[in-house]
Design an enzyme around this catalytic site. Sequence first.
Site, PDB file in Angstrom:
ATOM      1  N   HIS A 139       0.810  -1.223   0.000  1.00  0.00           N
ATOM      2  CA  HIS A 139       0.000   0.000   0.000  1.00  0.00           C
ATOM      3  C   HIS A 139       0.838   1.266   0.000  1.00  0.00           C
ATOM      4  O   HIS A 139       0.331   2.356   0.213  1.00  0.00           O
ATOM      5  CB  HIS A 139      -0.939   0.016   1.207  1.00  0.00           C
ATOM      6  CG  HIS A 139      -1.893  -1.140   1.242  1.00  0.00           C
ATOM      7  ND1 HIS A 139      -1.614  -2.300   1.918  1.00  0.00           N
ATOM      8  CD2 HIS A 139      -3.101  -1.315   0.660  1.00  0.00           C
ATOM      9  CE1 HIS A 139      -2.613  -3.154   1.754  1.00  0.00           C
ATOM     10  NE2 HIS A 139      -3.521  -2.581   1.001  1.00  0.00           N
TER      11      HIS A 139
HETATM   12  S1  FES Z   1       1.382  -0.148   3.478  1.00  0.00           S
HETATM   13 FE1  FES Z   1      -0.246  -1.480   3.938  1.00  0.00          FE
HETATM   14  S2  FES Z   1       0.674  -3.046   5.098  1.00  0.00           S
HETATM   15 FE2  FES Z   1       2.282  -1.698   4.640  1.00  0.00          FE
END
Ligand code: FES
Length: 187
Positions: A139
């Site tokens: 993410h």
């Molecule tokens: S950015 Fe989502 S788990 Fe690391």
Amino acid sequence: MAHSIDNANVTRRDFIYVASATAAGVGLAASLWPFIDQMNPAADTLALKEVEFDLSPLVEGQIVTIEWQKKPVFIRRRTAAEIKAAEDVPLDQLRDPQADKDRVQKPEWLILVAVCTHLGCVPDKNNKGEFGGWLCACHGSQYDTSGRIRKGPAPKNLAVPPYLYLTDTKVLIGAEPKPAAVVAEHG
Ligand code: FES
């Protein structure tokens, strides 16, 4: 039985899953991955309580991953530039403000639980991201050279586990640090 890492086999960006685990006061030690599955549950739990690691084979800039209490832990020998970058960041620029000096016992060695504080992925060991630390690719959380969150959805810095310097070059992950005077005495 303590395990040491052969310097000749250590290359930059290697990720070494070699450590010895000791159970305090019991004298049990066992190498971790890939042998841990062969251990019975009681020994498994015992062995992972504290993990002893020899820092001396690591070269500047190198990161290794070991396992402690079933979690990955990054051990990074920071370069002078990485230390300076971590120390120079104004705290008011940080989402989870924490000075670098409060996250390391010795500036050269950064020891972190390698679990992203967003949803628990392991940040990419081979991608330092925009801030010289780690990128969590799933993410896009980015951490700096102190493991502090700088960008992306993660709310918190990578956690610093308890650890104790047994000597100048040996740490015991999972053990509470002792006062400086006691460390010096045993170092
Ligand atoms: S950015 Fe989502 S788990 Fe690391």
